[in-house]
Scaffold this active site. Sequence first.
Site, PDB file in Angstrom:
ATOM      1  N   PHE A   1       0.807  -1.217   0.000  1.00 45.56           N
ATOM      2  CA  PHE A   1       0.000   0.000   0.000  1.00 45.56           C
ATOM      3  C   PHE A   1       0.843   1.271   0.000  1.00 45.56           C
ATOM      4  O   PHE A   1       0.572   2.196  -0.746  1.00 45.56           O
ATOM      5  CB  PHE A   1      -0.965  -0.002   1.193  1.00 45.56           C
ATOM      6  CG  PHE A   1      -1.967   1.106   1.124  1.00 45.56           C
ATOM      7  CD1 PHE A   1      -2.982   1.076   0.184  1.00 45.56           C
ATOM      8  CD2 PHE A   1      -1.896   2.184   1.989  1.00 45.56           C
ATOM      9  CE1 PHE A   1      -3.914   2.117   0.103  1.00 45.56           C
ATOM     10  CE2 PHE A   1      -2.821   3.216   1.919  1.00 45.56           C
ATOM     11  CZ  PHE A   1      -3.824   3.175   0.980  1.00 45.56           C
TER      12      PHE A   1
ATOM     13  N   THR B   1      -0.820  -5.199   5.877  1.00 47.42           N
ATOM     14  CA  THR B   1      -0.389  -6.048   6.983  1.00 47.42           C
ATOM     15  C   THR B   1      -1.409  -7.118   7.329  1.00 47.42           C
ATOM     16  O   THR B   1      -1.050  -8.248   7.660  1.00 47.42           O
ATOM     17  CB  THR B   1      -0.096  -5.171   8.221  1.00 47.42           C
ATOM     18  OG1 THR B   1       0.897  -4.201   7.870  1.00 47.42           O
ATOM     19  CG2 THR B   1       0.401  -5.998   9.385  1.00 47.42           C
TER      20      THR B   1
ATOM     21  N   GLU C   1      -3.207  -8.854   5.517  1.00 47.50           N
ATOM     22  CA  GLU C   1      -3.151  -9.980   4.587  1.00 47.50           C
ATOM     23  C   GLU C   1      -1.858 -10.782   4.719  1.00 47.50           C
ATOM     24  O   GLU C   1      -1.690 -11.810   4.059  1.00 47.50           O
ATOM     25  CB  GLU C   1      -3.300  -9.476   3.142  1.00 47.50           C
ATOM     26  CG  GLU C   1      -4.683  -8.964   2.808  1.00 47.50           C
ATOM     27  CD  GLU C   1      -5.001  -7.594   3.403  1.00 47.50           C
ATOM     28  OE1 GLU C   1      -6.177  -7.375   3.779  1.00 47.50           O
ATOM     29  OE2 GLU C   1      -4.085  -6.744   3.508  1.00 47.50           O
TER      30      GLU C   1
ATOM     31  N   THR D   1      -9.382   6.273  13.441  1.00 45.82           N
ATOM     32  CA  THR D   1     -10.059   5.272  14.266  1.00 45.82           C
ATOM     33  C   THR D   1      -9.013   4.314  14.829  1.00 45.82           C
ATOM     34  O   THR D   1      -7.823   4.457  14.577  1.00 45.82           O
ATOM     35  CB  THR D   1     -11.088   4.474  13.441  1.00 45.82           C
ATOM     36  OG1 THR D   1     -10.379   3.659  12.500  1.00 45.82           O
ATOM     37  CG2 THR D   1     -12.053   5.392  12.714  1.00 45.82           C
TER      38      THR D   1
ATOM     39  N   HIS E   1      -8.718   1.238  13.940  1.00 48.31           N
ATOM     40  CA  HIS E   1      -8.567   0.151  12.969  1.00 48.31           C
ATOM     41  C   HIS E   1      -7.114  -0.325  12.892  1.00 48.31           C
ATOM     42  O   HIS E   1      -6.838  -1.534  12.963  1.00 48.31           O
ATOM     43  CB  HIS E   1      -9.050   0.616  11.590  1.00 48.31           C
ATOM     44  CG  HIS E   1      -8.717  -0.340  10.491  1.00 48.31           C
ATOM     45  ND1 HIS E   1      -9.393  -1.530  10.308  1.00 48.31           N
ATOM     46  CD2 HIS E   1      -7.776  -0.280   9.512  1.00 48.31           C
ATOM     47  CE1 HIS E   1      -8.877  -2.163   9.263  1.00 48.31           C
ATOM     48  NE2 HIS E   1      -7.908  -1.424   8.760  1.00 48.31           N
TER      49      HIS E   1
ATOM     50  N   ARG F   1      12.095   5.699  10.309  1.00 48.41           N
ATOM     51  CA  ARG F   1      12.146   4.320  10.803  1.00 48.41           C
ATOM     52  C   ARG F   1      12.337   3.274   9.701  1.00 48.41           C
ATOM     53  O   ARG F   1      12.049   2.099   9.899  1.00 48.41           O
ATOM     54  CB  ARG F   1      10.881   4.025  11.619  1.00 48.41           C
ATOM     55  CG  ARG F   1      10.902   4.740  12.961  1.00 48.41           C
ATOM     56  CD  ARG F   1       9.534   4.724  13.623  1.00 48.41           C
ATOM     57  NE  ARG F   1       9.587   5.240  14.985  1.00 48.41           N
ATOM     58  CZ  ARG F   1       9.629   6.521  15.323  1.00 48.41           C
ATOM     59  NH1 ARG F   1       9.649   7.445  14.368  1.00 48.41           N
ATOM     60  NH2 ARG F   1       9.668   6.894  16.586  1.00 48.41           N
TER      61      ARG F   1
END
Length: 190
Positions: free
Chosen positions: A66, A98, A100, A128, A130, A170
């Site tokens: 993504f 992630t 999947e 949210t 999620h 990172r």
Amino acid sequence: SSSSEQQQEQPAKIQETYQFHSPGGKVTFAHETDAEKSKWTNCEISHVGDVNEETKVKLGIVIGEFHDQLMNRMLEDARLSALAMNAEITRVVFVPGTYEAPLILENMLMDDSLDAACVLGYIEKGSTLHGEEMGNTCSLIFKQLELEYRKPVGMGIIGPGATAEQAETRVAYAGNAIRAAIRMARTMMV
């Protein structure tokens, strides 16, 4: 070659501002110092990965697609880190995200040609919970798969809850995860 080309061929730098982390170079633990060695004469102390350093570990990578630009940099950092440790990435599978990754990770762990696997990704800060739920679920599954198949799984996921700015700093999480998986695999090979 130019210095900028040489610089690109190095794994990303690890953040060195952690409160209890020795910056740069080799870390020296107390039991390794002359002043402390005598306290540990009747105890075997080892560090994971200090064995089989010449053994070529073969790894698979599951990576989210993504955030492609960030993932490209993380994959390159993983590749360079593996090369620096005499290891080889022999399989890379891109997944939508992630969430999947677990099924593909399990498939890799069943592959006898692989000694370890690594999951790379970025779970961004959202409006949210999620991402937090996804991160908590997946990290637990990754660890369960590692234990079930007795093969190391490096966790190179930035987040959950990381901002784009935090993610940029990172990229080295990929190399950290690869190095950890390689060290664990070499220990498991004993």
